[in-house]
Write an enzyme that holds these catalytic residues in place. Sequence first.
Site, PDB file in Angstrom:
ATOM      1  N   ASN A 224       0.877  -1.175   0.000  1.00  0.00           N
ATOM      2  CA  ASN A 224       0.000   0.000   0.000  1.00  0.00           C
ATOM      3  C   ASN A 224       0.914   1.224   0.000  1.00  0.00           C
ATOM      4  O   ASN A 224       1.506   1.550   1.026  1.00  0.00           O
ATOM      5  CB  ASN A 224      -0.873  -0.058   1.266  1.00  0.00           C
TER       6      ASN A 224
ATOM      7  N   LYS B 186       0.154   4.243  -0.228  1.00  0.00           N
ATOM      8  CA  LYS B 186      -0.457   5.428   0.408  1.00  0.00           C
ATOM      9  C   LYS B 186      -0.221   6.663  -0.475  1.00  0.00           C
ATOM     10  O   LYS B 186      -0.211   6.541  -1.700  1.00  0.00           O
ATOM     11  CB  LYS B 186       0.086   5.595   1.827  1.00  0.00           C
TER      12      LYS B 186
ATOM     13  N   HIS C 127      -9.483   1.424   5.366  1.00  0.00           N
ATOM     14  CA  HIS C 127      -8.199   1.636   6.037  1.00  0.00           C
ATOM     15  C   HIS C 127      -8.365   2.673   7.146  1.00  0.00           C
ATOM     16  O   HIS C 127      -9.103   3.653   6.975  1.00  0.00           O
ATOM     17  CB  HIS C 127      -7.155   2.105   5.013  1.00  0.00           C
TER      18      HIS C 127
ATOM     19  N   GLU D  88      -6.594   5.007   8.105  1.00  0.00           N
ATOM     20  CA  GLU D  88      -6.249   6.392   7.736  1.00  0.00           C
ATOM     21  C   GLU D  88      -7.415   7.068   7.017  1.00  0.00           C
ATOM     22  O   GLU D  88      -7.623   8.269   7.162  1.00  0.00           O
ATOM     23  CB  GLU D  88      -4.967   6.404   6.883  1.00  0.00           C
TER      24      GLU D  88
ATOM     25  N   GLU E 132      -5.327  -4.682  10.869  1.00  0.00           N
ATOM     26  CA  GLU E 132      -4.238  -3.724  11.069  1.00  0.00           C
ATOM     27  C   GLU E 132      -4.495  -2.921  12.344  1.00  0.00           C
ATOM     28  O   GLU E 132      -5.240  -1.929  12.307  1.00  0.00           O
ATOM     29  CB  GLU E 132      -4.168  -2.744   9.900  1.00  0.00           C
TER      30      GLU E 132
ATOM     31  N   GLY F 291       2.813   2.159  10.851  1.00  0.00           N
ATOM     32  CA  GLY F 291       3.835   3.196  10.667  1.00  0.00           C
ATOM     33  C   GLY F 291       4.587   3.553  11.941  1.00  0.00           C
ATOM     34  O   GLY F 291       5.296   4.552  11.981  1.00  0.00           O
TER      35      GLY F 291
ATOM     36  N   SER G  81       3.562  -2.192  10.392  1.00  0.00           N
ATOM     37  CA  SER G  81       5.014  -2.280  10.573  1.00  0.00           C
ATOM     38  C   SER G  81       5.592  -3.650  10.210  1.00  0.00           C
ATOM     39  O   SER G  81       6.532  -4.122  10.866  1.00  0.00           O
ATOM     40  CB  SER G  81       5.407  -1.880  12.003  1.00  0.00           C
TER      41      SER G  81
HETATM   42  P1  PGA Z   1       2.982   0.214   7.675  1.00  0.00           P
HETATM   43  O1  PGA Z   1       1.491   0.450   7.087  1.00  0.00           O
HETATM   44  O2  PGA Z   1       3.471  -1.066   7.082  1.00  0.00           O
HETATM   45  O3  PGA Z   1       3.747   1.419   7.208  1.00  0.00           O
HETATM   46  O4  PGA Z   1       2.834   0.127   9.156  1.00  0.00           O
HETATM   47  C1  PGA Z   1       0.596  -0.614   6.931  1.00  0.00           C
HETATM   48  C2  PGA Z   1      -0.716  -0.132   6.370  1.00  0.00           C
HETATM   49  O5  PGA Z   1      -1.196   0.927   6.807  1.00  0.00           O
HETATM   50  O6  PGA Z   1      -1.295  -0.768   5.477  1.00  0.00           O
END
Ligand code: PGA
Length: 253
Positions: A10, A12, A93, A95, A164, A170, A210
């Site tokens: 992803n 983003k 997601h 976010e 997640e 992140g 992560s």
């Molecule tokens: P990350 O993000 O691997 O940077 O923690 C995962 C995600 O939000 O899909």
Amino acid sequence: MAQRPYIVGNWKMNGTRAMLSEARAIDRAAQRNMKVEVALAPPYTLIHAVHREVEQIGVGAQDCHPGEDGPHTGDVSATMLADAGAKFVILGHSERRQDHGESNELIRQKAESALAAGMRVIMCCGESDATRQSGKAEKFVLGQLRASLPVMDDASERLTVAYEPIWAIGTGKTATVADVVEMHTAIRGLLVELFGAEHGPEIRILYGGSVKPDNARDLLGAAEVGGALVGGASLTADSFMGIALAAGELPES
Ligand code: PGA
């Protein structure tokens, strides 16, 4: 039949055309690692370009509008994404839930629209740190899924779930393998309830938050973990394919 591990990047809000070389490198590596299914969700602006550059990996989107067309300035429909070459869409997601106030109901409508456009759906779920600390993580996650998953009859083909935990995205923190297994087992129970004994056991449940090459083996080798949704570590072919390689080296289940 057990499905191949599914490793989804992803990107983003990252990536300009300069990153097409990473997509090509990921694609070449995926062609040498057929034990794993690899996919990328670049930003909207790169979907068509990535789709044209790659042969092996799946290309998808990070969101879609629930409608098909019309007066929605700045939005993109599932039909338009499919036309650009997207085969799946990531929905729900955290976010998007946080930045855009997306509700479970809206996410379900988006999923219905994506399915109607012939795409697969990766449905995200996950609890905040406060919810986990209060001991209500499982109830919260199952509630999110119950409210955002649409009815469908070919769920094992078209649906993937991604767990997640928000506090792991992140941050460099990952859930313990035991916590992941516990949550994925609970999610599996719900999927069997919702989609029946034929489809429920086959739907892949990805872990995200992560995931890196050095923790991928432990997480991906855990029971009920069917792959990973990878953010930061999917931005370079080296780290992303390090994760895919770890998945490919797992013993066949
Ligand atoms: P990350 O993000 O691997 O940077 O923690 C995962 C995600 O939000 O899909």
